[in-house]
Design a protein around this motif. Structure first.
Motif, PDB file in Angstrom:
ATOM      1  N   THR A 193      -4.059  10.750   0.953  1.00 51.40           N
ATOM      2  CA  THR A 193      -4.925   9.587   1.114  1.00 51.40           C
ATOM      3  C   THR A 193      -4.097   8.310   1.100  1.00 51.40           C
ATOM      4  N   SER A 194      -4.625   7.267   1.692  1.00 55.61           N
ATOM      5  CA  SER A 194      -3.990   5.948   1.665  1.00 55.61           C
ATOM      6  C   SER A 194      -4.626   5.120   0.569  1.00 55.61           C
TER       7      SER A 194
ATOM      8  N   SER B 137       0.851  -1.179   0.000  1.00 57.46           N
ATOM      9  CA  SER B 137       0.000   0.000   0.000  1.00 57.46           C
ATOM     10  C   SER B 137       0.889   1.231   0.000  1.00 57.46           C
ATOM     11  N   TYR B 138       0.283   2.390  -0.232  1.00 58.58           N
ATOM     12  CA  TYR B 138       1.062   3.621  -0.290  1.00 58.58           C
ATOM     13  C   TYR B 138       0.198   4.821   0.053  1.00 58.58           C
ATOM     14  N   ARG B 139       0.860   5.923   0.408  1.00 61.46           N
ATOM     15  CA  ARG B 139       0.211   7.211   0.640  1.00 61.46           C
ATOM     16  C   ARG B 139       0.339   8.014  -0.641  1.00 61.46           C
TER      17      ARG B 139
END
Length: 129
Positions: free
Chosen positions: A95-96, A71-73
């Motif tokens: 946002t994530s 996952s990433y920001r």
């Protein structure tokens, strides 16, 4: 259809390592479809160990990978500064994104009378593993 356009545009773009540190591990393809039906796109390399930035038209798209690289920001700023240019549907300037699958986020910018839609940012990641 838009993701097909993203992938086609990204393969036609030069690939650079701007904003990347660490070993390149992910090819990032970004496509911004603006509310006026114009678009900008860019392609770049990112490493999993740091923040990666990619210039898409007049905007700097920042990705920060975490949680086992699944996952990433995501944050979008104007190219002339580090202040966010726009915000996401929930009102946040960051946002994530919970997976590395192709993803779309609607972007807005603030005006004196409220908010206006900037467009939709499409992100596709391709792992080099």
């Amino acid at each position: 259809m838009i993701l097909s356009a993203l992938l086609l545009a990204a393969t036609a773009s030069p690939v650079t390592a701007i904003g990347q540190s660490g070993e390149p591990r992910v090819l990032v393809k970004a496509f911004l479809l603006k509310a006026d039906k114009t678009f900008d796109h860019a392609t770049g390399w990112c490493g999993y160990d740091s923040l990666c930035t990619l210039t898409v038209g007049d905007y700097e798209v920042g990705l920060g990978f975490f949680m086992g690289n699944r996952s990433y920001r995501l944050r979008v700023a104007s190219w002339d500064g580090d202040k966010p240019c726009c915000f996401f549907a929930n009102g946040s300037d960051e946002t994530s994104v919970g997976s590395v699958r192709p993803h779309a986020e609607v972007l807005y910018y603030r005006t004196n009378s409220g908010r206006l839609k900037l467009g939709t940012l499409y992100i596709a990641l391709e792992s080099l593993k």
